[in-house]
Enzyme design. Structure first.
Site, short mmCIF file in Angstrom:
data_model
loop_
_atom_site.label_atom_id
_atom_site.label_comp_id
_atom_site.label_asym_id
_atom_site.label_seq_id
_atom_site.Cartn_x
_atom_site.Cartn_y
_atom_site.Cartn_z
N GLN A 128 0.81 -1.21 0.00
CA GLN A 128 0.00 0.00 0.00
C GLN A 128 0.85 1.28 0.00
O GLN A 128 2.01 1.29 0.41
CB GLN A 128 -0.93 0.00 1.21
CG GLN A 128 -2.06 -1.00 1.13
CD GLN A 128 -1.62 -2.43 1.37
OE1 GLN A 128 -0.72 -2.69 2.15
NE2 GLN A 128 -2.27 -3.36 0.68
N GLY A 186 7.77 -14.07 -2.82
CA GLY A 186 7.10 -14.06 -1.52
C GLY A 186 5.83 -13.24 -1.58
O GLY A 186 5.44 -12.69 -2.61
N GLN A 196 -1.53 -10.17 -4.49
CA GLN A 196 -2.89 -10.64 -4.24
C GLN A 196 -3.94 -9.78 -4.93
O GLN A 196 -4.98 -10.28 -5.36
CB GLN A 196 -3.13 -10.66 -2.73
CG GLN A 196 -2.25 -11.67 -2.01
CD GLN A 196 -2.17 -11.42 -0.52
OE1 GLN A 196 -2.47 -10.33 -0.03
NE2 GLN A 196 -1.76 -12.44 0.22
N TRP A 237 -5.05 3.81 7.11
CA TRP A 237 -4.53 2.65 7.83
C TRP A 237 -4.52 2.90 9.33
O TRP A 237 -3.82 3.78 9.81
CB TRP A 237 -3.11 2.36 7.34
CG TRP A 237 -2.44 1.14 7.89
CD1 TRP A 237 -2.81 -0.17 7.72
CD2 TRP A 237 -1.26 1.09 8.71
NE1 TRP A 237 -1.93 -1.02 8.36
CE2 TRP A 237 -0.96 -0.27 8.98
CE3 TRP A 237 -0.41 2.08 9.23
CZ2 TRP A 237 0.13 -0.66 9.75
CZ3 TRP A 237 0.68 1.69 10.00
CH2 TRP A 237 0.95 0.33 10.25
N ARG A 238 -5.31 2.12 10.03
CA ARG A 238 -5.15 2.02 11.48
C ARG A 238 -4.10 0.93 11.71
O ARG A 238 -4.29 -0.22 11.35
CB ARG A 238 -6.46 1.67 12.16
CG ARG A 238 -6.32 1.43 13.65
CD ARG A 238 -7.63 1.06 14.34
NE ARG A 238 -7.32 0.58 15.69
CZ ARG A 238 -7.22 -0.70 16.02
NH1 ARG A 238 -7.45 -1.65 15.11
NH2 ARG A 238 -6.90 -1.05 17.25
N ASP A 240 -1.53 -1.97 12.50
CA ASP A 240 -1.60 -3.28 13.11
C ASP A 240 -0.25 -3.74 13.66
O ASP A 240 -0.13 -4.81 14.24
CB ASP A 240 -2.10 -4.32 12.09
CG ASP A 240 -1.17 -4.42 10.89
OD1 ASP A 240 -0.22 -5.22 10.94
OD2 ASP A 240 -1.39 -3.69 9.91
N GLU A 286 -7.99 0.15 5.89
CA GLU A 286 -7.70 -1.06 6.66
C GLU A 286 -7.73 -0.85 8.16
O GLU A 286 -7.24 0.17 8.68
CB GLU A 286 -6.31 -1.59 6.28
CG GLU A 286 -6.21 -2.03 4.83
CD GLU A 286 -4.92 -2.77 4.56
OE1 GLU A 286 -5.00 -3.91 4.06
OE2 GLU A 286 -3.84 -2.22 4.85
N GLU A 305 -8.63 -4.80 4.85
CA GLU A 305 -8.55 -5.80 5.90
C GLU A 305 -9.30 -5.25 7.11
O GLU A 305 -9.12 -4.10 7.50
CB GLU A 305 -7.10 -6.09 6.28
CG GLU A 305 -6.35 -6.90 5.24
CD GLU A 305 -4.94 -7.23 5.68
OE1 GLU A 305 -4.44 -6.60 6.65
OE2 GLU A 305 -4.31 -8.10 5.06
#
Length: 845
Positions: free
Chosen positions: A416, A437, A459, A686-687, A689, A720, A742
């Site tokens: 991202q 990967g 993805q 984005w929070r 993680d 996310e 997510e």
């Protein structure tokens, strides 16, 4: 002692002196002389009779001269930031053949505004363009065996205007501190309380000081000292931006006591009186310390781009450029939550280098079009720092250049907040890390890839308005909008979502250098039903002189003053703390960030608001929530906005939001769009993680995006880990093309994550009142790693109406950590199990 001057040099000295007496001096620029009588310093002086001050005293018979070595410099402090337009050097015979004129805001980081290796001596009138408080002549080669010698060093320009010295006391009741206090009854605060019967008094020793915090950087024009009988005979008045590095604006060794009214010139947030000699055996004692300022000033446009912008020229040796690129990458490769920021800018030409791009690093060409700059090598992102896993390769970008990749394939393995814009790849483009990967999501726009794009392990990916030679494969969802050469629509297998055109677009503004070597910002025009690259398209160029070039030391008040004066805004790379909202109120304003310029709100303020006006462009910024909760990090249009902007919408591009990770941040909602017709073109909200300040009750944040405006279009929407709905869409006729999400990783249990009686929150919520909405290519994933038994009832939630349509949706449980029971409403599902297989819905309803 130094060797006696040769007869020739003595004659030259006399001739120059006679000439100066006979003529009126050099032709002056139209702007005023700023340097005369200002503080000057130098790297050295030949002797006590040739100090730096002699070059700015206006007397043609006095001079500065240095010791007999290279390099040497002389600098002048103009007292405030100025736009410098010309520099006049009146050399003695011992002149420089190679030297640079430089400007700086802090006398530490310098920017060249003139450079030569063929200096002629005599009187040189140099037209320059730059902004700074300090101006320096930096000599690197001497014409003689002696040092450098200047009769006069004159700097012309403007200080940006401003009002006359005000009558208000800017120090009144502001926080004050001191080196000491004689007792509890004589604190520092007593000197700024406006009461002439109270005083500050120090201990009975030297030196001692008292300072006051004005609350923001201001232009100080007068200081009034009301001394008690215990006054200073020697003291300095100083200003500072950080209460650490101080600049003298007044100095005396013959202080008179009583009331001293001192007219000064300097800029700073802090003002200090620093005493070095007392008139009595007691301490220093002030009834009152009064500070007057010029009030609001109009900041100048243009100026240097700061020390974190690295500009390369094709004439520079490739080894020198490569060394800088390698140095930046070494610093930034794994620096995921660091404070450093960099922009790597290449002037038009061809370069044989390899640029590895790490965190908070942007690489861009400075041509009008991408093919004006060619990198023969690689502009590369891999994931060696993270064991071949590219899922944390965030916050980096490539823009406006062409790549002829060594080996025929360029590698760009990112996730991202890593846009690839206006890039021409003369070969293939590999989006996977070495070893193939994990990789998770990315964005291409307005680019041409002559060969094949090879996503391999990616993805999901979004590509917009580009030309490609081919596309290799797809994993979960590959979305194309307006892409020439895109694979045909085929979701669910292969997972290609393809729109022939993009409904409405405007490409991101970008910096370039024109044919005269001047910086401009190009603003591409609006396009309808666009397809393919826009490079030959219409647009408008705005000279950098019409931008306020912000530095991390700037306050929101300074930035707002610049915006209010009609300037656009360019954020140079760095961290900006703002104690009040930056208000963008003028139609068509461009707000552009370089090198992931990062804005952090202090004390829970909303860091940026955009008025409900036409055509504002905000691009290239990272908003990082502060430790005190902000209700919103960016708001576009106030609540209730209703004006139509179809012909000239506001656009938000490559704007990213972060709550936690670098520190424990909090913000209820990251982005709220109230204006109609706005274009959201690539955001990542984005929070965090992982990183610092992470936890269910630590980095709290409800929602990433709320859209209240009608006819809003979103491309490349990444949101996310928020704790409630990730996206809430309340406006009519909205469109989203590509959504990646997510859900939050860290609900402690199901009871903690309930929406009333519903298990959890959908990732994408269309309000029940909406009758028209359409979306393509959406994915929602769960990874409940604290309690894998948690269930989200659905990935997407929407009213069922004739005008509401969803295309090509999926949900995934990552490794079986949690379940999403349904894809959209009660259709599809469940997503569960360790095989990580998506559940797909082609159309809804």
């Amino acid at each position: 002692m130094h060797p006696p001057r040769s007869p020739a040099l003595v004659c030259a000295f006399i001739a120059a002196l006679i000439l100066q007496c006979l003529v009126a001096g050099p032709a002056q620029a139209a702007d005023p002389l700023l340097s005369q009588g200002k503080p000057a310093t130098a790297s050295s002086s030949e002797g006590a009779g040739t100090p730096a001050s002699a070059a700015v005293d206006g007397a043609p018979g006095t001079r500065w001269s240095s010791t007999f070595s290279d390099p040497q410099w002389i600098q002048v402090d103009l007292g405030a930031t100025a736009t410098v337009t010309s520099v006049v050097l009146q050399w003695e015979a011992a002149h420089a053949t190679a030297f640079r004129i430089q400007v700086s805001g802090d006398a530490s980081a310098w920017t060249d505004v003139y450079s030569t290796t063929t200096g002629t001596g005599g009187t040189q009138t140099l037209t320059v363009s730059g902004s700074g408080r300090y101006v320096r002549v930096y000599g690197t080669a001497r014409a003689t065996a002696y040092g450098y010698s200047l009769w006069e060093f004159q700097v012309y320009g403007t200080t940006g205007g401003g009002t006359a010295c005000g009558s208000a006391n800017a120090a009144l009741n502001r926080p004050a501190t001191a080196s000491s206090a004689e007792g509890a009854g004589t604190p520092a605060s007593a000197a700024v309380d406006g009461a002439t019967g109270t005083r500050w008094a120090s201990a009975f020793s030297d030196p001692q000081w008292i300072q006051v915090d004005l609350g923001s950087a201001q232009q100080v024009c007068q200081v009034v000292l009301q001394w008690e009988a215990a006054y200073a005979t020697a003291f300095r008045v100083q200003v500072s931006g950080d209460a650490s590095t101080w600049t003298d604006v007044y100095s005396t060794t013959t202080g008179t006591g009583g009331t001293q009214t001192l007219n000064v010139s300097g800029s700073g947030r802090y003002v200090r009186v620093y005493g070095t000699a007392r008139a009595t055996a007691y301490g220093y004692s002030l009834w009152e310390l009064t500070v007057r300022t010029t009030g609001t000033t109009t900041p100048p446009g243009g100026g240097d781009l700061g020390p974190n912008v690295h500009v390369f020229d094709p004439s520079t040796p490739a080894a020198t450029i490569q060394s800088t690129l390698d140095s930046v990458f070494t610093q930034m490769e794994s620096n995921q939550f660091g404070l450093q920021r960099h922009a790597l800018l290449f002037k038009p030409g061809s370069y044989n280098v390899n640029a590895n791009i790490g965190f908070y690093t942007s690489i861009a060409g400075l041509g009008r079009n991408p093919d004006d700059v060619t990198i023969n090598g690689q502009v590369r992102v891999d994931a060696g720092w993270f064991g071949g896993n590219a899922t944390q390769n965030f916050w980096r970008s490539a823009e406006n250049l062409s790549i002829t990749p060594s080996g025929g394939t360029n590698q760009w393995a990112v996730s991202q907040a890593a846009p690839f814009r206006r890039v021409h790849v003369r070969g293939n483009l590999n989006l996977a890390p070495s070893g193939y990967g994990w990789a998770s999501g990315g964005y291409i726009a307005d680019s041409r890839i002559d060969g094949t794009v090879q996503p391999y392990s990616q993805q999901q990916w979004f590509t917009r308005d580009s030309n490609i030679g081919g596309w290799l494969n797809g994993v979960w969802n590959m979305v194309f909008s307006g892409v020439v050469g895109a694979p045909a629509q085929s979701f669910p297998e292969p997972p290609y979502t393809t729109l022939d055109t993009s409904p409405v677009t405007r490409e991101k503004p970008y910096l370039y250098v024109d044919a005269s070597g001047n910086y401009q910002v190009f603003v591409p025009a609006l396009r309808q039903n666009s397809r393919g690259v826009s490079w030959a398209g219409a647009g408008t160029s705005i000279p950098l002189s019409q931008f306020y070039v912000a530095k991390p030391s700037d306050t929101a008040a300074t930035i707002n003053a610049a915006l209010a004066s009609g300037l656009h805004l360019l954020f140079t790379p760095g961290i900006y703390h703002v104690g009040q909202t930056i208000n963008v109120t003028r139609a068509n304003t461009v707000v552009l960030g370089l090198g992931y310029a990062t804005i952090i709100p202090d004390n829970g303020v909303v860091p940026m608001r955009v008025a409900d006006v036409d055509g504002v462009k905000v691009a290239g910024l990272l908003f990082d929530a502060g430790s005190v909760n902000s209700p919103i990090l960016m708001e576009v249009g106030p609540t209730g906005s209703a004006a139509t902007h179809a012909a000239n919408p506001t656009s938000i591009q490559d704007v990213f939001f972060r709550i936690g990770g670098a520190h424990a941040g909090k913000a209820t909602t990251s982005l709220v769009v109230n204006s109609d017709n706005a274009i959201i073109d690539h955001i990542w909200a984005w929070r965090g993680d992982h990183g610092t300040g992470i936890g269910w009750t630590v980095n709290t944040a409800d929602t990433g995006l709320i859209v209240n405006g009608d006819d809003v279009t979103a491309y490349g929407l990444f949101v996310e880990h928020y704790q409630k709905y990730q996206v809430v869409w309340n406006g009519q006729r909205g469109k989203t093309i590509f959504f990646q999400n997510e859900m939050p990783y860290d609900p402690p249990n199901q009871a903690a994550w309930m929406n009333g009686s519903t298990r959890g929150y959908a990732s994408y919520k269309v309000a029940d009142s909406v009758t028209s909405h359409e979306a393509w290519g959406l994915g929602a994933y769960c990874y409940f790693n604290v309690d894998p038994s948690i269930v989200a009832e659905r990935g997407f939630e929407t009213p069922v109406a004739a005008g509401v349509r969803f295309h090509d949706l999926l949900t995934v449980s990552l490794g079986g950590n949690g379940t999403i029971a349904h894809v959209v409403n009660n259709t599809g599902g469940p997503a569960q199990g360790t095989d990580t297989i998506p559940v797909k819905v082609v159309t809804f309803p």
